[in-house]
Design a protein around this motif. Structure first.
Motif, short mmCIF file in Angstrom:
data_model
loop_
_atom_site.label_atom_id
_atom_site.label_comp_id
_atom_site.label_asym_id
_atom_site.label_seq_id
_atom_site.Cartn_x
_atom_site.Cartn_y
_atom_site.Cartn_z
N THR A 62 -4.77 1.58 -7.70
CA THR A 62 -4.66 0.15 -7.40
C THR A 62 -5.90 -0.64 -7.77
OG1 THR A 62 -5.49 0.47 -5.15
CG2 THR A 62 -3.12 0.62 -5.45
N ILE A 434 6.16 -7.29 -0.04
CA ILE A 434 5.95 -7.25 -1.49
C ILE A 434 4.54 -6.76 -1.83
CG2 ILE A 434 5.76 -8.68 -3.57
CD1 ILE A 434 7.97 -10.46 -2.39
N THR A 435 3.56 -7.14 -1.01
CA THR A 435 2.15 -6.85 -1.35
C THR A 435 1.63 -5.62 -0.61
OG1 THR A 435 1.39 -8.38 0.39
CG2 THR A 435 1.67 -9.27 -1.83
N ASP A 437 0.48 -2.84 -1.75
CA ASP A 437 -0.75 -2.33 -2.34
C ASP A 437 -1.77 -3.43 -2.62
OD1 ASP A 437 0.05 0.35 -2.37
OD2 ASP A 437 1.17 0.07 -4.24
N LYS A 441 -0.47 -7.87 -9.52
CA LYS A 441 0.91 -7.80 -10.00
C LYS A 441 1.88 -8.14 -8.88
CE LYS A 441 4.25 -4.67 -12.19
NZ LYS A 441 4.47 -3.29 -12.73
N GLU A 442 1.63 -7.62 -7.70
CA GLU A 442 2.50 -7.92 -6.55
C GLU A 442 2.41 -9.39 -6.17
OE1 GLU A 442 2.34 -3.57 -4.30
OE2 GLU A 442 0.85 -5.11 -3.83
N TRP A 443 1.21 -9.97 -6.22
CA TRP A 443 1.06 -11.38 -5.88
C TRP A 443 1.75 -12.28 -6.90
CZ3 TRP A 443 -0.19 -13.65 -1.50
CH2 TRP A 443 -0.82 -12.88 -0.52
#
Length: 478
Positions: A62, A434-435, A437, A441-443
């Protein structure tokens, strides 16, 4: 006693000579401060939680998804300071979002009570409940655990749910329509200024004191507001003991009344929920609230977890977009007031334009912000533009309840804002999920979703939205 008859006590008539500021401006200012305090109380957890939970140790998988840690004066990277509580991202989402469960439930009772008994004591009661809960929050964190904190924040949300319906009732009773865009945007914009105050003060307190003082400081501020509001403000001009004769005449001329209609028929539930104008307004409220609550509840965590900023910078930078939001809402409000004063028939058009500005363009800049790499200045600039554009909502949908039904503005606001506040539960929960990790990318997925939700539910309002008083504002008695 007939409308407009001077029923003030002798001391009130005498005191009116020494209060040169129009009372409607004082009411607007105190309403603005009430929403500031509402937001500092609810937001006290948002920055603080970054120093409550155990600092995240990023794995090799990550690390590429976050920005490098800031360096100190010696050129060494600084370690994130964490706390002792092992709360997952999902649990943090539950804690932040639980406030809005009670917030949703508190709206309609507050609206109905404000219309029937006056907004003053409904607003005071709700603020007092939220203040007491904030005072005991450190005790809950220290000794009772996250489940008890979730329950307390739910109760706090119920008390805070009185804020917008009560303030909407105050606007309906005190402010003529040609002044409502500016004063209404000013009052309702207290949420942005409250976020600025909350985030910036929280960052400083977390840097120089313990996290408990975040809650204690905002408790003291709210208690002071309650004291002065009780002394200075009243539900309507008719019940105000020291309003000046000149202002009474002005309000009578432009509003046709000084007090609430104590004999108005019950709320027209069927007509309201058959109204396409109301449903389009609810859709636009949902759109606004989703984008707003993502920024309100998780922007400090984005700065802390992804940009890995120090706590002082997290507090300062997270407040800048909301400061821009507040100034922009005043600017949009002034423009709307000017247009409507020139031609009141343009009210519907200006509400739609302002609402559109606050929707899709705002979401586009959110998405741009997470594609510019780790340049903190450009990221803050993009989010500031986004929130500035979102200020259009406050000269748009936020005043539509007063446009459509002045007699029932508090309950209409309660219904619309209450349903919209469902996103206050869903947005934090979904963002936490969703976030997992906490990578860039997730944000990006979070803000693409925000753009989608900002856009689609706003379309019906741009078609069917209205600023015309509805027939059911004056329902006939059986």
């Amino acid at each position: 006693m007939s409308e407009g008859e001077d029923n003030r006590p002798a001391w009130g008539k005498k005191l009116s000579n020494y209060v040169p500021v129009p009372q409607r401006f004082i009411v607007a200012a105190m309403g603005f401060l009430s929403i500031i305090n509402n937001y500092t109380l609810r937001n006290s957890i948002n920055v603080t939680i970054t120093r409550l939970v155990i600092a995240r140790n990023y794995t090799n998988e990550t690390t590429s998804g976050v920005c490098p840690k800031e360096e100190d004066d010696s050129g060494q990277s600084t370690e994130a300071l964490g706390g002792e509580y092992d709360w997952s991202q999902e649990m943090q989402g539950y804690i932040i979002g639980s406030f809005y469960i009670g917030y949703i439930l508190g709206h309609v009772p507050a609206g109905l009570l404000s219309e029937r008994y006056g907004a003053k004591w409904v607003l005071v009661g709700g603020m007092a409940a939220s203040t007491i809960i904030t005072l005991i929050t450190p005790l809950s964190i220290d000794h009772l655990g996250p489940i008890a904190l979730i329950i307390l924040r739910t109760i706090q949300g119920f008390g805070s749910g009185a804020s917008y319906p009560s303030c909407s009732a105050l606007l309906a009773q005190w402010v003529p329509v040609h002044e409502r865009s500016l004063l209404g945007a000013f009052m309702m914009g207290g949420g942005q200024m409250g976020t600025v105050v909350s985030n910036s003060i929280s960052g400083a307190l977390l840097r120089y004191t313990t996290w408990r003082w975040v809650f204690y400081t905002f408790t003291i501020m709210a208690a002071l507001w309650i004291f002065f509001f009780i002394i200075m403000c009243f539900s309507d001009p008719e019940s105000h003991p020291y309003i000046r004769d000149k202002e009474k005449d002005y309000l009578m001329l432009h509003m046709g009344r000084l007090g609430r209609n104590h004999n108005q028929p019950p709320f027209p539930w069927v007509a309201v929920f058959k109204s396409k104008e109301i449903w389009s307004l609810i859709g636009a409220q949902i759109a606004h609230d989703w984008g707003f609550y993502v920024m309100l509840t998780y922007f400090p965590k984005f700065l802390n977890d992804v940009l890995q900023l120090k706590i002082m910078k997290t507090g300062f930078y997270s407040s800048i977009p909301f400061l821009v939001f507040w100034f922009a809402s005043l600017g949009f409000g002034a423009i709307a007031s000017w247009v409507i004063k020139k031609n009141i028939n343009h009210a519907t058009m200006i509400r739609k334009i302002m609402t559109f500005i606050g929707a899709t363009p705002s979401g586009i800049f959110m998405v741009i912000a997470v594609y510019v790499g780790c340049n903190t200045i450009i990221i803050i600039f993009c989010f500031s533009v986004s929130m500035g554009l979102m200020g259009g909502f406050y000269a748009g949908i936020k005043l539509s309840a007063n446009d459509l039904a002045p007699n029932y503005a508090a309950t209409i606001m309660a219904i619309v804002n209450g349903i919209g506040s469902i996103t206050g539960v869903l947005a934090p929960y979904s963002t936490g999920w969703i976030t997992g990790d906490t990578t860039m990318k997730e944000w990006r997925a979070v803000f693409w979703l925000a753009l989608l939700i900002l856009t689609l539910p706003t379309i019906p309002f741009c078609i069917w939205g209205s600023a015309e008083i509805q027939d059911w504002n004056e329902p006939k008695r059986d």
